[in-house]
Scaffold this motif. Sequence first.
Motif, PDB file in Angstrom:
ATOM      1  N   MET A 137     -38.672  -6.555   5.195  1.00  0.00           N
ATOM      2  CA  MET A 137     -38.897  -7.657   6.045  1.00  0.00           C
ATOM      3  C   MET A 137     -37.595  -7.949   7.046  1.00  0.00           C
ATOM      4  SD  MET A 137     -40.256 -11.101   4.630  1.00  0.00           S
ATOM      5  CE  MET A 137     -39.282 -12.417   4.426  1.00  0.00           C
ATOM      6  N   ARG A 138     -38.071  -7.943   8.324  1.00  0.00           N
ATOM      7  CA  ARG A 138     -36.971  -8.518   8.978  1.00  0.00           C
ATOM      8  C   ARG A 138     -36.775  -9.880   9.173  1.00  0.00           C
ATOM      9  NH1 ARG A 138     -35.500  -4.964  12.475  1.00  0.00           N
ATOM     10  NH2 ARG A 138     -36.797  -2.824  12.820  1.00  0.00           N
ATOM     11  N   THR A 139     -35.439  -9.988   9.340  1.00  0.00           N
ATOM     12  CA  THR A 139     -35.037 -11.755   9.523  1.00  0.00           C
ATOM     13  C   THR A 139     -35.416 -11.983  10.801  1.00  0.00           C
ATOM     14  OG1 THR A 139     -32.714 -11.018   9.926  1.00  0.00           O
ATOM     15  CG2 THR A 139     -33.308 -11.526   7.651  1.00  0.00           C
ATOM     16  N   PRO A 140     -35.409 -13.390  11.048  1.00  0.00           N
ATOM     17  CA  PRO A 140     -35.647 -13.889  12.468  1.00  0.00           C
ATOM     18  C   PRO A 140     -34.419 -13.772  13.173  1.00  0.00           C
ATOM     19  CG  PRO A 140     -35.664 -15.646  10.997  1.00  0.00           C
ATOM     20  CD  PRO A 140     -35.535 -14.459  10.192  1.00  0.00           C
ATOM     21  N   PRO A 141     -34.761 -13.728  14.678  1.00  0.00           N
ATOM     22  CA  PRO A 141     -33.149 -13.515  15.202  1.00  0.00           C
ATOM     23  C   PRO A 141     -32.320 -14.809  15.149  1.00  0.00           C
ATOM     24  CG  PRO A 141     -35.284 -13.067  16.883  1.00  0.00           C
ATOM     25  CD  PRO A 141     -35.646 -13.542  15.386  1.00  0.00           C
ATOM     26  N   ARG A 142     -31.175 -14.245  15.372  1.00  0.00           N
ATOM     27  CA  ARG A 142     -30.091 -15.477  15.285  1.00  0.00           C
ATOM     28  C   ARG A 142     -29.428 -15.586  16.482  1.00  0.00           C
ATOM     29  NH1 ARG A 142     -26.080 -15.152  10.148  1.00  0.00           N
ATOM     30  NH2 ARG A 142     -27.593 -15.455   8.540  1.00  0.00           N
ATOM     31  N   ARG A 143     -28.966 -16.865  16.891  1.00  0.00           N
ATOM     32  CA  ARG A 143     -28.371 -17.475  18.151  1.00  0.00           C
ATOM     33  C   ARG A 143     -26.927 -17.561  17.807  1.00  0.00           C
ATOM     34  NH1 ARG A 143     -31.102 -19.212  22.828  1.00  0.00           N
ATOM     35  NH2 ARG A 143     -29.415 -19.801  24.492  1.00  0.00           N
ATOM     36  N   LEU A 144     -26.287 -16.909  18.545  1.00  0.00           N
ATOM     37  CA  LEU A 144     -24.637 -17.149  18.163  1.00  0.00           C
ATOM     38  C   LEU A 144     -23.856 -17.615  19.520  1.00  0.00           C
ATOM     39  CD1 LEU A 144     -23.621 -13.929  16.095  1.00  0.00           C
ATOM     40  CD2 LEU A 144     -24.232 -16.144  15.316  1.00  0.00           C
ATOM     41  N   ARG A 145     -23.030 -18.435  19.353  1.00  0.00           N
ATOM     42  CA  ARG A 145     -22.389 -18.833  20.432  1.00  0.00           C
ATOM     43  C   ARG A 145     -21.047 -18.137  20.410  1.00  0.00           C
ATOM     44  NH1 ARG A 145     -22.313 -24.902  19.229  1.00  0.00           N
ATOM     45  NH2 ARG A 145     -22.557 -23.917  17.186  1.00  0.00           N
ATOM     46  N   LEU A 146     -20.499 -17.593  21.638  1.00  0.00           N
ATOM     47  CA  LEU A 146     -19.199 -17.116  21.643  1.00  0.00           C
ATOM     48  C   LEU A 146     -18.385 -17.736  22.724  1.00  0.00           C
ATOM     49  CD1 LEU A 146     -19.881 -13.263  21.916  1.00  0.00           C
ATOM     50  CD2 LEU A 146     -19.238 -14.442  20.212  1.00  0.00           C
ATOM     51  N   LEU A 147     -17.317 -18.242  22.289  1.00  0.00           N
ATOM     52  CA  LEU A 147     -16.245 -19.129  23.201  1.00  0.00           C
ATOM     53  C   LEU A 147     -15.253 -17.833  23.817  1.00  0.00           C
ATOM     54  CD1 LEU A 147     -14.770 -21.426  24.207  1.00  0.00           C
ATOM     55  CD2 LEU A 147     -13.288 -21.357  22.271  1.00  0.00           C
ATOM     56  N   LEU A 148     -15.264 -17.536  25.027  1.00  0.00           N
ATOM     57  CA  LEU A 148     -14.552 -16.520  25.592  1.00  0.00           C
ATOM     58  C   LEU A 148     -13.270 -17.151  26.117  1.00  0.00           C
ATOM     59  CD1 LEU A 148     -17.366 -14.858  27.342  1.00  0.00           C
ATOM     60  CD2 LEU A 148     -16.240 -13.945  25.584  1.00  0.00           C
ATOM     61  N   LEU A 149     -12.120 -16.688  25.660  1.00  0.00           N
ATOM     62  CA  LEU A 149     -10.676 -17.131  26.118  1.00  0.00           C
ATOM     63  C   LEU A 149      -9.969 -15.887  26.642  1.00  0.00           C
ATOM     64  CD1 LEU A 149     -10.350 -18.951  22.493  1.00  0.00           C
ATOM     65  CD2 LEU A 149     -10.792 -20.015  24.704  1.00  0.00           C
ATOM     66  N   LYS A 150      -9.070 -16.337  27.739  1.00  0.00           N
ATOM     67  CA  LYS A 150      -8.114 -15.580  28.041  1.00  0.00           C
ATOM     68  C   LYS A 150      -7.036 -15.424  27.351  1.00  0.00           C
ATOM     69  CE  LYS A 150      -6.773 -12.487  31.166  1.00  0.00           C
ATOM     70  NZ  LYS A 150      -7.469 -11.249  31.988  1.00  0.00           N
ATOM     71  N   GLU A 151      -6.130 -14.669  26.938  1.00  0.00           N
ATOM     72  CA  GLU A 151      -5.028 -14.725  25.987  1.00  0.00           C
ATOM     73  C   GLU A 151      -4.002 -13.633  26.361  1.00  0.00           C
ATOM     74  OE1 GLU A 151      -5.411 -15.078  21.563  1.00  0.00           O
ATOM     75  OE2 GLU A 151      -6.355 -17.026  22.042  1.00  0.00           O
ATOM     76  N   GLY A 152      -3.201 -13.746  27.438  1.00  0.00           N
ATOM     77  CA  GLY A 152      -2.540 -13.035  27.886  1.00  0.00           C
ATOM     78  C   GLY A 152      -3.191 -11.974  28.876  1.00  0.00           C
ATOM     79  N   THR A 153      -2.994 -10.720  28.566  1.00  0.00           N
ATOM     80  CA  THR A 153      -4.154  -9.801  29.407  1.00  0.00           C
ATOM     81  C   THR A 153      -5.470  -9.381  28.543  1.00  0.00           C
ATOM     82  OG1 THR A 153      -3.095  -7.707  28.214  1.00  0.00           O
ATOM     83  CG2 THR A 153      -2.044  -8.717  30.247  1.00  0.00           C
ATOM     84  N   GLN A 154      -5.633 -10.178  27.510  1.00  0.00           N
ATOM     85  CA  GLN A 154      -6.843  -9.718  26.800  1.00  0.00           C
ATOM     86  C   GLN A 154      -7.801 -10.759  27.158  1.00  0.00           C
ATOM     87  OE1 GLN A 154      -7.344  -6.658  24.827  1.00  0.00           O
ATOM     88  NE2 GLN A 154      -5.916  -6.083  26.460  1.00  0.00           N
ATOM     89  N   TRP A 155      -9.194 -10.688  26.792  1.00  0.00           N
ATOM     90  CA  TRP A 155     -10.270 -11.631  26.589  1.00  0.00           C
ATOM     91  C   TRP A 155     -10.541 -11.705  25.151  1.00  0.00           C
ATOM     92  CZ3 TRP A 155     -12.201 -15.289  29.653  1.00  0.00           C
ATOM     93  CH2 TRP A 155     -11.719 -15.322  31.115  1.00  0.00           C
ATOM     94  N   VAL A 156     -10.785 -12.846  24.562  1.00  0.00           N
ATOM     95  CA  VAL A 156     -10.962 -12.694  23.164  1.00  0.00           C
ATOM     96  C   VAL A 156     -12.277 -13.507  23.065  1.00  0.00           C
ATOM     97  CG1 VAL A 156     -10.441 -13.999  20.996  1.00  0.00           C
ATOM     98  CG2 VAL A 156      -8.656 -13.143  22.383  1.00  0.00           C
TER      99      VAL A 156
END
Length: 91
Positions: free
Chosen positions: A1-20
């Motif tokens: 049995m499949r679980t219903p889709p989940r909605r996730l929120r991502l916070l995108l942050l620039k830390e130095g030369t990388q994105w988190v």
Amino acid sequence: MRTPPRRLRLLLLKEGTQWVAQCLEHDLAAQGPEIDDAVNAFVDLFAAKVIADAAAGREPLSSCKPAPAYYFDLAQRAKHIEDSMPRRLPD
């Protein structure tokens, strides 16, 4: 049995030369040199965590608490972009 889709929120942050990409619903984060790299790394990490939990007989993500309040505070002040990126995890 499949679980219903989940909605996730991502916070995108620039830390130095990388994105988190920090998930708010589960304290999971990944990084990359570009936004897409960080998001793709997060998707891979999320899938690996779900698969590892299922393989160990645990409810997937049951050990992942929400992100710390600090990230929710940042998210409240952030620019909100509605970008639905449906991803399927392996069966």
